[in-house]
Design a protein around this motif. Structure first.
Motif, mmCIF file in Angstrom:
data_model
loop_
_atom_site.group_PDB
_atom_site.id
_atom_site.type_symbol
_atom_site.label_atom_id
_atom_site.label_comp_id
_atom_site.label_asym_id
_atom_site.label_seq_id
_atom_site.Cartn_x
_atom_site.Cartn_y
_atom_site.Cartn_z
ATOM 1 N N LEU A 21 45.741 38.925 47.276
ATOM 2 C CA LEU A 21 45.017 38.151 46.288
ATOM 3 C C LEU A 21 44.498 36.863 46.928
ATOM 4 N N VAL A 22 43.241 36.572 46.711
ATOM 5 C CA VAL A 22 42.624 35.358 47.224
ATOM 6 C C VAL A 22 42.563 34.289 46.133
ATOM 7 N N ALA A 23 42.036 34.667 44.966
ATOM 8 C CA ALA A 23 41.891 33.713 43.862
ATOM 9 C C ALA A 23 41.706 34.477 42.566
ATOM 10 N N TYR A 33 36.235 42.171 50.953
ATOM 11 C CA TYR A 33 36.541 41.408 49.744
ATOM 12 C C TYR A 33 36.229 42.247 48.501
ATOM 13 N N TYR A 34 37.197 42.275 47.583
ATOM 14 C CA TYR A 34 37.079 43.079 46.370
ATOM 15 C C TYR A 34 37.119 42.188 45.134
ATOM 16 N N CYS A 35 36.263 42.497 44.193
ATOM 17 C CA CYS A 35 36.294 41.894 42.875
ATOM 18 C C CYS A 35 37.202 42.751 41.985
ATOM 19 N N PHE A 49 40.217 39.756 45.715
ATOM 20 C CA PHE A 49 41.218 40.170 46.690
ATOM 21 C C PHE A 49 40.494 40.375 48.024
ATOM 22 N N ARG A 50 41.273 40.460 49.090
ATOM 23 C CA ARG A 50 40.687 40.808 50.383
ATOM 24 C C ARG A 50 41.668 41.658 51.174
ATOM 25 N N GLY A 103 43.061 46.116 36.511
ATOM 26 C CA GLY A 103 42.670 47.314 35.789
ATOM 27 C C GLY A 103 41.474 48.002 36.428
ATOM 28 N N SER A 104 40.556 47.204 37.002
ATOM 29 C CA SER A 104 39.353 47.770 37.624
ATOM 30 C C SER A 104 39.033 47.029 38.913
ATOM 31 N N TRP A 105 38.546 47.812 39.899
ATOM 32 C CA TRP A 105 38.187 47.276 41.208
ATOM 33 C C TRP A 105 36.711 47.501 41.490
ATOM 34 N N GLY A 106 36.132 46.575 42.249
ATOM 35 C CA GLY A 106 34.814 46.814 42.800
ATOM 36 C C GLY A 106 34.931 47.647 44.059
ATOM 37 N N GLN A 107 33.783 47.926 44.680
ATOM 38 C CA GLN A 107 33.783 48.789 45.863
ATOM 39 C C GLN A 107 34.011 47.993 47.151
ATOM 40 N N GLY A 108 33.891 46.677 47.079
ATOM 41 C CA GLY A 108 34.156 45.824 48.232
ATOM 42 C C GLY A 108 32.896 45.395 48.953
#
Length: 123
Positions: A45-47, A92-94, A35-36, A111-116
């Motif tokens: 959502l990017v991809a 950008y987030y994973c 995501f971004r 369910g879970s996000w990265g910190q960006g």
């Protein structure tokens, strides 16, 4: 836990590769996504990519320029970004899905996000 890397400053037309490492082995079986969030705008959502890489989704704005891939042996997901434009500037987030058999297509699927990681594209 999801940890992104690879962000930075690049000129328009350049390329960057983002990577995200997942610490939980169970995440291997979940779809993953990037995501971004551009400055002053909502997260988008990017991809996304299914756990077996047989199904992918791309936002129209990045089709033909970005490629999402994953390595289940390393429990990582990557985003190759080519022909970058100033409008690609964003945090950008994973992300991983909240359940198996679900391809991420919106924020509520996560369910879970990265910190960006910050990507800045100069004109």
């Amino acid at each position: 836990q999801l940890v992104e890397s690879g962000g930075g400053l690049v000129q328009a037309g350049g390329s960057l590769r983002l990577s995200c490492a997942a610490s939980e082995q169970a995440f291997v079986y979940y779809s993953k996504a990037w995501f971004r969030q551009p400055p002053g705008k909502e997260r988008e959502l990017v991809a996304s990519i299914s756990w077996y890489s047989d199904n992918t989704y791309y936002a129209d704005s990045v089709k033909g320029r970005f490629t999402i891939s994953r390595d289940n042996t390393e429990n990582t997901v990557a985003l190759q970004m080519n022909d970058l434009k100033p409008e690609d500037t964003a945090l950008y987030y994973c992300a991983t899905a909240r359940q198996t058999n679900l391809l991420i297509q919106q924020n509520s699927d996560v369910g879970s996000w990265g910190q960006g990681t910050l990507v800045t594209v100069s004109s």
